[in-house]
Design a protein around this motif. Structure first.
Motif, mmCIF file in Angstrom:
data_model
loop_
_atom_site.group_PDB
_atom_site.id
_atom_site.type_symbol
_atom_site.label_atom_id
_atom_site.label_comp_id
_atom_site.label_asym_id
_atom_site.label_seq_id
_atom_site.Cartn_x
_atom_site.Cartn_y
_atom_site.Cartn_z
ATOM 1 N N LEU A 76 0.836 -1.203 0.000
ATOM 2 C CA LEU A 76 0.000 0.000 0.000
ATOM 3 C C LEU A 76 0.868 1.249 0.000
ATOM 4 O O LEU A 76 0.624 2.198 -0.755
ATOM 5 N N THR A 79 2.436 1.800 -3.381
ATOM 6 C CA THR A 79 1.469 2.385 -4.316
ATOM 7 C C THR A 79 1.253 3.860 -4.012
ATOM 8 O O THR A 79 1.252 4.708 -4.906
ATOM 9 N N ALA A 80 1.090 4.151 -2.707
ATOM 10 C CA ALA A 80 0.824 5.532 -2.323
ATOM 11 C C ALA A 80 2.005 6.434 -2.653
ATOM 12 O O ALA A 80 1.822 7.574 -3.078
ATOM 13 N N VAL A 82 4.162 5.996 -5.116
ATOM 14 C CA VAL A 82 4.198 6.199 -6.569
ATOM 15 C C VAL A 82 3.154 7.233 -6.985
ATOM 16 O O VAL A 82 3.438 8.181 -7.727
ATOM 17 N N ILE A 83 1.928 7.058 -6.480
ATOM 18 C CA ILE A 83 0.864 8.001 -6.827
ATOM 19 C C ILE A 83 1.227 9.393 -6.326
ATOM 20 O O ILE A 83 1.096 10.394 -7.032
ATOM 21 N N PHE B 129 -8.888 0.228 -0.771
ATOM 22 C CA PHE B 129 -7.672 0.830 -1.313
ATOM 23 C C PHE B 129 -7.786 1.023 -2.824
ATOM 24 O O PHE B 129 -7.307 2.000 -3.380
ATOM 25 N N TYR B 132 -9.428 4.118 -3.448
ATOM 26 C CA TYR B 132 -8.464 5.227 -3.364
ATOM 27 C C TYR B 132 -7.742 5.402 -4.692
ATOM 28 O O TYR B 132 -7.596 6.514 -5.194
ATOM 29 N N VAL B 133 -7.319 4.270 -5.278
ATOM 30 C CA VAL B 133 -6.598 4.351 -6.552
ATOM 31 C C VAL B 133 -7.496 4.953 -7.631
ATOM 32 O O VAL B 133 -7.073 5.818 -8.407
ATOM 33 N N GLU B 136 -7.728 8.550 -7.360
ATOM 34 C CA GLU B 136 -6.534 9.223 -7.875
ATOM 35 C C GLU B 136 -6.567 9.307 -9.388
ATOM 36 O O GLU B 136 -6.220 10.336 -9.969
ATOM 37 N N ILE B 140 -6.350 12.819 -11.209
ATOM 38 C CA ILE B 140 -5.261 13.239 -12.098
ATOM 39 C C ILE B 140 -5.836 13.662 -13.441
ATOM 40 O O ILE B 140 -5.476 14.704 -13.993
ATOM 41 N N LEU B 173 -6.458 8.440 2.374
ATOM 42 C CA LEU B 173 -5.399 7.446 2.562
ATOM 43 C C LEU B 173 -5.156 7.190 4.047
ATOM 44 O O LEU B 173 -5.028 6.037 4.481
ATOM 45 N N LEU B 186 -9.259 -4.767 3.912
ATOM 46 C CA LEU B 186 -9.609 -3.608 3.100
ATOM 47 C C LEU B 186 -10.803 -3.892 2.206
ATOM 48 O O LEU B 186 -11.325 -2.996 1.551
ATOM 49 N N PHE C 36 8.393 -1.352 -13.202
ATOM 50 C CA PHE C 36 8.493 0.003 -12.662
ATOM 51 C C PHE C 36 9.951 0.413 -12.497
ATOM 52 O O PHE C 36 10.382 1.454 -12.987
#
Lengths: 124, 499, 138
Positions: A76, A79-80, A82-83, B129, B132-133, B136, B140, B173, B186, C36
């Motif tokens: 998590l 990911t956070a 990176v974002i 979660f 959340y993504v 985002e 964006i 978050l 989650l 990545f």
């Protein structure tokens, strides 16, 4: 160890709130970056700390043996991060562009979209 | 069947990729149109599946339920996907005429499709979660759309929008992290069960309030709405319209989802906060609108006031209240996007969105005037349009709980909404144009007229259909509300689906 | 900025970095690395080249528009997910193909690798889009 993390999260949040109360949007942005780091640390702590036990699967096994750290909060946080990195880069570019176009980074002076005298004109 | 839930995410993604690669040729925009039509078809198929089978769920990558990412659609999720596709299609068609080639070359359609992907993803995900993504992704692409073209107003409004929304995602978050620390899961269905085991309910309530703030910023609840009127009137109209229609509603959806499925342990506390936030939101929104003198800025403030009604429905937490919230969500997306489209046409033929610089629309463009009245009256809650039923259900729910004050305020806000709509009518449509322009629709080229008017006519027709034949929609909202209040079906489907 | 040392070493370093990025990409599924990280290392090569020469020359060396590359990467990543559909599995289920199996050694091909390549392209292109834009502005 948890106390240390909790304290550092607290200090980070306090510093970020201080920065975010500033009218300079660049400082606000730095505050935001600090805040997201504080939250990442907090997520990391909320997965319980198990030092010295990386969640790796030994060769030939199908599951980790013994007690290992919780891998999910790490995923998590990754990911956070990176974002957060992407958003920060975008916002930094946006702030720069805004500064070049509007000539200010003071949020009080940014009244182009909401002109102050709009209400007065309506009253006339 | 599991793929039905993936299509609403996959189709906009592939459309975004293709329309970006072809952004320099006309093919890009037609790919965007085709992709959105495909999205609409996929969402309708998903809807019919949900109507037939109840809740549907799918486990991504074959990971079993609480461990992997689950996509799930109940009636609320499915109807939101359908509405997203409808609004998306209307916006894409409208933008064919409105968006200049310069912005298309910067990747307008790709950003729009990514936005649709984020919104659809938020509606179908069953994992906190992952939500959340998707937030985002949505954020964006909305940043990109908002400042695309980089005019002075756009940058000014955009920077406020970006910074305040970033704070809200960080709050989201933080809440997610704390909730995971408390429950160890989650997956939202699993959370529904896990929060019942939590002994420290005080901490749970704190987390609930963190989520309330995070989603409150997204939904533009009082006192967290300031980014909205600062930015929504600055981008091109097509962008304003889809923002006004969809973005805040994702916040409301997330509030509804979290505060029915997860945080129902202390309704007396959390939902009372929501109740008063909703009431104050309604009042500030409508008063703000009354003070404005620009077509789009009035509409922006009305978004806030209408959000109040939806959250009010949730806060009452009765079957009738939630039913009202669901009905209101669907009705408002259609109506609000449509009003922004009308404002765009008024700007196109009248030359401005400033009410003092507009006029003569009734005399020279009566069709547009008529098409303005339908969503405007619907927004204010005139029978027999969709807004009447939406308001009626919410107010009735408040009256049933004997909350006279709340019901009175929501009726008064309805009256003030009429005042704002009359103000727009009284200066943009009724008197002659101050500069002597004759704003005629027929002055627009045929292709432009089609692209601009088709979405307006279609959405207005939808408003009338919901208004004139409300039974099936009301019954639907009732079923959706029952599902929300008793999520047993949701939980068993999510946790029970074997990969 | 012109520096003879930097320009000369960049030629070597950039090639090395690009090669290493592909290595990191390919070993990524079970070992440290992956799309990545690989994308980041690959982008570093071009960032170094940009600093040593100019945005225009780096762009010319890259040949494709980095933003196109990033978006195409998203598409490739999605294809990695779609691949599961042909086997009748849910979205993103890994599909594996073991080629040239000989005892313990084989060449594993998988949709996971396709996904990783997509991520590589997306990160590589995304970072370079950003760096080029910032470099040109300042």
């Amino acid at each position: 160890m948890e106390l240390l993390l909790a304290l550092s999260v607290g200090v980070l949040v306090a510093a970020s709130v201080y920065l975010m109360l500033d009218r300079n949007i660049l400082r606000f942005l730095f505050g935001l970056a600090l805040l997201s780091n504080a939250v990442n640390l907090m997520i990391f702590a909320s997965g319980r700390l198990t030092p010295g036990a990386p969640p790796l699967i030994d060769a030939g096994e199908y599951a980790p043996t013994g007690v290992v750290a919780n891998a999910l909060p790490q995923a998590l946080v990754l990911t956070a991060i990176v974002i957060g990195f992407g958003l920060l880069a975008f916002t930094l570019a946006l702030v720069y562009r805004t500064f070049m176009t509007l000539g200010t980074v003071n949020s009080d002076e940014m009244r182009v979209a909401e002109p102050v005298d709009a209400g007065k004109e309506a009253g006339k | 069947m599991s793929w039905l839930l993936v299509y609403p995410i996959l189709i906009p993604l592939l459309t975004a990729v293709l329309s970006y690669l072809f952004r320099n040729s006309p093919a890009g925009r037609w790919i965007s149109v085709a992709g959105t039509v495909a999205l609409l078809l996929a969402s309708v198929v998903l809807m019919s599946e949900v109507l037939e089978q109840g809740v549907v769920a799918a486990q991504m990558s074959n990971w079993q339920a609480p461990f992997g990412i689950t996509l799930v659609a109940d009636l609320l999720g499915a109807v939101m996907v359908v509405i997203t596709a409808i609004t998306g299609l209307a916006t894409v068609i409208y933008s064919l005429s409105e968006i200049p080639e310069r912005l298309e070359r910067l990747g307008f359609h790709a950003l729009l499709q990514t936005l649709l992907m984020g919104v659809c993803g938020a509606f179908v995900t069953g994992d906190l979660f992952n939500l959340y993504v998707w937030f985002e992704v949505m954020l964006i692409s909305s940043f990109g759309l908002l400042v695309l073209g980089a005019s002075r107003e756009q940058l000014d409004g955009g920077i406020k929008y970006v910074l305040l929304n970033l704070v809200s995602t960080i709050m989201f978050l933080a809440g997610t992290g704390l909730l995971y620390g408390l429950t160890g899961t989650l997956n939202m269905a699993d959370l529904h069960l896990a929060v019942r085991e939590v002994e420290n309910t005080g901490l749970l309530t704190t987390i609930a309030v963190i989520f309330m703030v995070a989603f409150g910023v997204k939904a533009a609840l009082f006192p967290l709405f300031f980014w909205l009127p600062a930015s929504y009137h600055t981008p091109p109209v097509a962008v304003s319209a889809i923002f006004a229609g969809l973005l805040t509603k994702v916040g409301v959806y997330a509030l509804i989802r979290m505060f029915t499925l997860v945080f129902d342990h202390d309704v007396a506390f959390t939902h009372t906060i929501l109740l008063w936030a909703a009431v104050v939101t309604m009042v500030t929104g409508v008063l703000g609108a009354a003070a404005m003198n620009d077509f789009r800025r009035i509409l922006s403030f009305h978004i806030i006031s209408q959000i109040g009604y939806m959250v009010l429905g949730l806060a009452l937490y009765t079957p009738l209240g939630l039913m009202g919230a669901v009905f209101y969500l669907v009705h408002h997306i259609i109506v609000k996007a449509n009003l922004f489209f009308v404002a765009g046409v008024a700007k196109r033929i009248g030359g401005s969105t400033d009410l003092s610089r507009l006029g003569g629309l009734y005399a020279h463009a009566p069709v547009l005037a008529f098409l303005f009245l339908i969503p405007a009256f619907s927004l204010a809650g005139f029978p027999p349009l969709s807004g009447f039923w939406a308001k009626y259900v919410v107010v009735k729910a408040a009256l049933d709980l004997e909350m006279w004050f709340v019901a009175g305020v929501s009726l008064a806000v309805g009256l003030l909404t009429i005042f704002s709509m009359t103000k727009i009518w009284g200066s943009a449509f009724w008197p002659a144009h101050p500069d002597g322009i004759k704003p005629r629709l027929s002055d627009l080229p045929m292709g432009d007229r089609m692209a601009l008017m088709l979405p307006i006519v279609a959405l207005a027709a939808l408003t009338c259909i919901i208004g004139l034949f409300p039974e099936s929609f009301v019954l639907f909202a009732e079923r959706a509300a029952t599902q929300l209040l008793d999520p047993t079906d949701y939980v068993t489907t999510v946790l029970g689906v074997q990969p | 900025m012109q520096s003879l040392i930097l320009t000369t070493t960049t030629r070597l370093l950039a090639a090395l970095l690009l090669m290493f990025s592909v290595y990191a990409l390919l070993r990524g599924h079970n070992l440290p690395g992956g799309g990545f990280i690989g994308g980041l290392i690959g982008a570093t090569a071009f960032i170094l080249y940009t600093i040593a020469t100019s945005v225009d020359e780096a762009q010319a060396a890259l040949r494709v528009d980095p933003s196109n590359l990033a978006m195409a990467g998203l598409g490739v990543a999605a294809l990695g997910g779609i691949g599961a559909g042909f086997a009748g599995d849910p979205f993103f289920t890994g599909q594996w193909l073991f080629l040239f199996r000989d005892g313990d050694s084989y060449v594993p091909l998988s949709t996971v690798l396709v996904f990783d390549i997509g991520v590589y392209m997306a990160v590589f292109g995304g970072i370079l889009t950003l760096v080029f834009a910032l470099e040109q502005e300042i």
